[in-house]
Design a protein around this motif. Structure first.
Motif, PDB file in Angstrom:
ATOM      1  N   TRP A 173       0.835  -1.209   0.000  1.00  0.00           N
ATOM      2  CA  TRP A 173       0.000   0.000   0.000  1.00  0.00           C
ATOM      3  C   TRP A 173       0.869   1.258   0.000  1.00  0.00           C
ATOM      4  N   GLN A 174       2.064   1.189   0.620  1.00  0.00           N
ATOM      5  CA  GLN A 174       2.979   2.331   0.585  1.00  0.00           C
ATOM      6  C   GLN A 174       3.471   2.577  -0.834  1.00  0.00           C
ATOM      7  N   TYR A 175       3.836   1.480  -1.537  1.00  0.00           N
ATOM      8  CA  TYR A 175       4.260   1.621  -2.931  1.00  0.00           C
ATOM      9  C   TYR A 175       3.123   2.198  -3.775  1.00  0.00           C
ATOM     10  N   PHE A 176       1.917   1.682  -3.538  1.00  0.00           N
ATOM     11  CA  PHE A 176       0.764   2.130  -4.314  1.00  0.00           C
ATOM     12  C   PHE A 176       0.527   3.629  -4.122  1.00  0.00           C
ATOM     13  N   LEU A 177       0.613   4.081  -2.871  1.00  0.00           N
ATOM     14  CA  LEU A 177       0.369   5.493  -2.575  1.00  0.00           C
ATOM     15  C   LEU A 177       1.402   6.388  -3.238  1.00  0.00           C
ATOM     16  N   ILE A 178       2.682   6.051  -3.083  1.00  0.00           N
ATOM     17  CA  ILE A 178       3.737   6.876  -3.670  1.00  0.00           C
ATOM     18  C   ILE A 178       3.664   6.870  -5.187  1.00  0.00           C
ATOM     19  N   LEU A 179       3.475   5.690  -5.776  1.00  0.00           N
ATOM     20  CA  LEU A 179       3.418   5.600  -7.233  1.00  0.00           C
ATOM     21  C   LEU A 179       2.212   6.334  -7.808  1.00  0.00           C
ATOM     22  N   THR A 180       1.078   6.214  -7.160  1.00  0.00           N
ATOM     23  CA  THR A 180      -0.135   6.861  -7.674  1.00  0.00           C
ATOM     24  C   THR A 180      -0.003   8.382  -7.631  1.00  0.00           C
ATOM     25  N   ILE A 181       0.416   8.906  -6.483  1.00  0.00           N
ATOM     26  CA  ILE A 181       0.573  10.363  -6.351  1.00  0.00           C
ATOM     27  C   ILE A 181       1.640  10.870  -7.315  1.00  0.00           C
ATOM     28  N   GLY A 182       2.765  10.167  -7.358  1.00  0.00           N
ATOM     29  CA  GLY A 182       3.853  10.598  -8.236  1.00  0.00           C
ATOM     30  C   GLY A 182       3.482  10.540  -9.699  1.00  0.00           C
ATOM     31  N   THR A 183       2.766   9.494 -10.094  1.00  0.00           N
ATOM     32  CA  THR A 183       2.374   9.334 -11.499  1.00  0.00           C
ATOM     33  C   THR A 183       1.355  10.398 -11.910  1.00  0.00           C
ATOM     34  N   VAL A 184       0.436  10.720 -11.030  1.00  0.00           N
ATOM     35  CA  VAL A 184      -0.555  11.766 -11.325  1.00  0.00           C
ATOM     36  C   VAL A 184       0.143  13.109 -11.536  1.00  0.00           C
ATOM     37  N   ILE A 185       1.104  13.417 -10.666  1.00  0.00           N
ATOM     38  CA  ILE A 185       1.845  14.670 -10.827  1.00  0.00           C
ATOM     39  C   ILE A 185       2.624  14.662 -12.143  1.00  0.00           C
ATOM     40  N   LEU A 186       3.275  13.537 -12.425  1.00  0.00           N
ATOM     41  CA  LEU A 186       4.034  13.441 -13.678  1.00  0.00           C
ATOM     42  C   LEU A 186       3.141  13.562 -14.903  1.00  0.00           C
ATOM     43  N   PHE A 187       1.910  13.091 -14.784  1.00  0.00           N
ATOM     44  CA  PHE A 187       0.975  13.136 -15.906  1.00  0.00           C
ATOM     45  C   PHE A 187       0.770  14.571 -16.404  1.00  0.00           C
ATOM     46  N   PHE A 188       0.781  15.502 -15.471  1.00  0.00           N
ATOM     47  CA  PHE A 188       0.567  16.906 -15.845  1.00  0.00           C
ATOM     48  C   PHE A 188       1.862  17.620 -16.222  1.00  0.00           C
ATOM     49  N   ILE A 189       2.984  16.932 -16.022  1.00  0.00           N
ATOM     50  CA  ILE A 189       4.277  17.530 -16.368  1.00  0.00           C
ATOM     51  C   ILE A 189       4.842  16.914 -17.648  1.00  0.00           C
ATOM     52  N   LYS A 190       4.854  15.593 -17.667  1.00  0.00           N
ATOM     53  CA  LYS A 190       5.400  14.865 -18.809  1.00  0.00           C
ATOM     54  C   LYS A 190       4.591  13.592 -18.985  1.00  0.00           C
ATOM     55  N   ARG A 191       3.528  13.699 -19.756  1.00  0.00           N
ATOM     56  CA  ARG A 191       2.526  12.644 -19.848  1.00  0.00           C
ATOM     57  C   ARG A 191       3.114  11.304 -20.285  1.00  0.00           C
ATOM     58  N   LYS A 192       3.945  11.297 -21.302  1.00  0.00           N
ATOM     59  CA  LYS A 192       4.484  10.037 -21.810  1.00  0.00           C
ATOM     60  C   LYS A 192       5.316   9.320 -20.749  1.00  0.00           C
TER      61      LYS A 192
END
Length: 309
Positions: free
Chosen positions: A40-59
């Motif tokens: 669940w810790q991995y899931f939380l960090i990856l989800t938050i980080g990926t969402v932020i990255l989506f708005f910065i560098k989508r690919k």
């Protein structure tokens, strides 16, 4: 500065993704196995980080989606299915507590037991001091077997219900005791097994824990009636060795339908995982499955209500 923060974000997400797959290779390596427990810790960090990255560098963000899905596949089943049945009327209530042998909060433990008023109590890390402090409060529990020890592997069962053939059980070759006995849920005979394997803190302990879990699975698979396995198994449900126990024994995790219910360590919430388990055979239904409050141990107690329909 923005570029530096971007690199930090990418690094954090990439390292987390790497850590999330290491646990899958922990079959024979205790250090890699440790990485399996914190999904669940991995899931939380990856989800938050990926969402932020989506708005910065989508690919770039798309690279991490498969890791999130892989973790979600492991976590999601805990919230659905299983033997959950909240409509049950007559149930047997069981409390299981890893006391922590050095814990001195006797009154907190007594109050928790009084509050839950279980039919059956399983205690681990049970020593002579704990026995002396608790037994005056447990007079209603006439059926009992206590195996106090000076190390962290004393164990005890106290029951208001008649337990036949209550006896010490040897599983594995680590020399730590387990307990088994037969109870009645309704009119059905149910084998209760409580065990506490060694913590996998080095190769020797790791091997002994795995042997104990494997032999437990073999033992359960040979039984021809319903089974409850409960205790601190010193593994989370995400370890390959726990999965092998489930596969071999055919048992069902009582957390299914109730969530993760993390129990350890109480002193570091961000790293919490579930080491304390209650597993049941297919014929046993679960009305409730809870984790109790902090009562001085490094583990939270667990509470479960069970019935055979």
């Amino acid at each position: 500065m923005k570029k530096f923060l971007f690199y930090i974000l990418v690094f954090a997400v990439a390292v987390t993704a790497f850590f999330s797959i290491l646990g899958y290779f922990g079959q024979t390596n205790w250090k890699l196995d440790l990485f399996s427990h914190f999904k669940w810790q991995y899931f939380l960090i990856l989800t938050i980080g990926t969402v932020i990255l989506f708005f910065i560098k989508r690919k770039l963000s798309l690279i991490f989606i498969p890791f999130i899905i892989a973790i979600l596949i492991e976590i999601a089943p805990l919230y659905f299915g299983g033997n959950k049945d909240k409509s049950l009327n007559e149930t047997t209530k069981i409390v299981c507590i890893n006391l922590l042998s050095s814990n001195g909060q006797f009154e907190d433990v007594e109050e928790y037991i009084k509050q839950k008023d279980p039919d059956l109590i399983v205690l681990q890390e049970f020593n002579n001091l704990w026995q002396m402090m608790l037994e005056p409060k447990l007079k209603a529990y006439k059926y009992r077997l206590t195996i106090p020890r000076d190390d962290n592997f004393g164990i005890a069962v106290y029951s208001k219900m008649n337990i036949s053939e209550l006896e010490e059980l040897k599983i594995g070759d680590a020399g730590v005791p387990s307990i088994q006995g037969d109870i009645l849920l309704g009119t059905s005979r149910v084998r209760l097994i409580t065990t506490h394997p060694l913590p996998p803190v080095d190769t020797w302990y790791f091997d002994h824990r795995n042997t104990q879990l494997s032999e437990l699975g073999t033992l359960v698979s040979a039984l021809d009636h319903e089974v409850i396995v409960i205790g601190d198994l010193n593994t989370s449900s995400f370890s390959t060795h726990f999965k092998e126990l489930i596969s071999k024994s055919g048992l069902i995790d009582t957390r299914k339908g109730f969530g993760q219910l993390t129990t350890w360590p109480t002193w570091f919430n961000l790293a919490k995982t579930t080491l304390d388990h209650c597993l049941v055979s297919k014929g046993i239904s679960v009305k409730s499955r809870e984790v109790g409050e902090d009562i001085g141990s490094d583990h939270l107690p667990i509470f479960v209500e069970l019935a055979v329909e």
